[in-house]
Design a protein around this motif. Structure first.
Motif, short mmCIF file in Angstrom:
data_model
loop_
_atom_site.label_atom_id
_atom_site.label_comp_id
_atom_site.label_asym_id
_atom_site.label_seq_id
_atom_site.Cartn_x
_atom_site.Cartn_y
_atom_site.Cartn_z
N PHE A 19 0.82 -1.20 0.00
CA PHE A 19 0.00 0.00 0.00
C PHE A 19 0.87 1.27 0.00
O PHE A 19 0.61 2.23 -0.73
CB PHE A 19 -0.95 -0.01 1.21
N PHE A 20 1.92 1.29 0.80
CA PHE A 20 2.83 2.42 0.87
C PHE A 20 3.53 2.65 -0.47
O PHE A 20 3.66 3.78 -0.94
CB PHE A 20 3.86 2.22 1.99
N VAL A 21 3.98 1.58 -1.11
CA VAL A 21 4.64 1.69 -2.42
C VAL A 21 3.65 2.20 -3.46
O VAL A 21 3.99 3.06 -4.28
CB VAL A 21 5.26 0.33 -2.83
N MET A 22 2.42 1.69 -3.44
CA MET A 22 1.41 2.17 -4.38
C MET A 22 1.09 3.64 -4.14
O MET A 22 0.96 4.43 -5.08
CB MET A 22 0.14 1.32 -4.27
N SER A 25 4.04 5.73 -5.38
CA SER A 25 4.08 5.81 -6.84
C SER A 25 2.95 6.70 -7.37
O SER A 25 3.15 7.46 -8.32
CB SER A 25 4.02 4.42 -7.46
N PHE A 26 1.77 6.63 -6.77
CA PHE A 26 0.66 7.50 -7.17
C PHE A 26 1.01 8.96 -6.91
O PHE A 26 0.73 9.83 -7.74
CB PHE A 26 -0.62 7.10 -6.44
N MET A 27 1.62 9.25 -5.77
CA MET A 27 2.01 10.62 -5.46
C MET A 27 3.07 11.13 -6.44
O MET A 27 3.00 12.28 -6.88
CB MET A 27 2.52 10.70 -4.02
N LEU A 28 4.03 10.31 -6.80
CA LEU A 28 5.05 10.70 -7.76
C LEU A 28 4.44 10.95 -9.14
O LEU A 28 4.81 11.92 -9.82
CB LEU A 28 6.15 9.66 -7.84
N TYR A 31 2.51 14.21 -8.92
CA TYR A 31 3.45 15.33 -8.89
C TYR A 31 3.98 15.62 -10.30
O TYR A 31 4.00 16.79 -10.72
CB TYR A 31 4.60 15.01 -7.94
N SER A 32 4.40 14.61 -11.01
CA SER A 32 4.95 14.84 -12.35
C SER A 32 3.87 15.35 -13.31
O SER A 32 4.13 16.23 -14.13
CB SER A 32 5.60 13.57 -12.90
N TYR A 33 2.66 14.84 -13.18
CA TYR A 33 1.56 15.30 -14.03
C TYR A 33 1.23 16.77 -13.75
O TYR A 33 1.07 17.57 -14.67
CB TYR A 33 0.31 14.43 -13.81
#
Length: 131
Positions: A19-22, A25-28, A31-33
């Motif tokens: 869950f933390f990795v997901m 990755s969603f936050m990254l 952020y990039s979007y």
């Protein structure tokens, strides 16, 4: 450390890590979007401003060009410059410098954005600065 935990705790820890990795990755991705979206919006907003500044600089250079052509095409101005360069001392060139200053001040009527006009003769070490 992982071996001392029971199966239920191992499962819970694995789910939390996944869950933390997901989440990370969603936050990254978000952020990039958002960064690319904001950059595109900012660049699109800068285009009219850049065009306006470019037009103003172009207009100033055109005004300076017209003023320079008007000044150099005037035979009286050229005669005064020749008189200044041929003057023996500073007192002889004072009247010519006054006439040149008067002629240069006429440029301000044509070009309102001029702030300084500098005429310099390196041989005689004479310069005229009009503000």
């Amino acid at each position: 450390m992982f071996q001392k935990l029971r199966l239920q705790n191992k499962l819970m820890l694995t789910i939390m890590i996944v869950f933390f990795v997901m989440l990370l990755s969603f936050m990254l991705y978000l952020y990039s979007y958002m960064k690319s979206s904001l950059l595109k919006t900012e660049l699109a907003g800068l285009v009219p401003t850049t065009q306006k500044i470019s037009d103003q600089v172009d207009m100033l250079y055109k005004q300076l060009d017209y003023a320079a052509l008007g000044f150099t095409n005037n035979q009286e101005n050229l005669d005064v410059m020749v008189e200044i360069s041929g003057a023996a001392n500073e007192n002889d060139s004072y009247v010519a410098l006054s006439r040149l200053a008067h002629n240069l001040n006429a440029i301000y009527n044509v070009v309102n954005d001029l702030y300084k006009v500098v005429v310099f003769n390196a041989d005689k070490q004479i310069f005229l600065l009009l503000l």
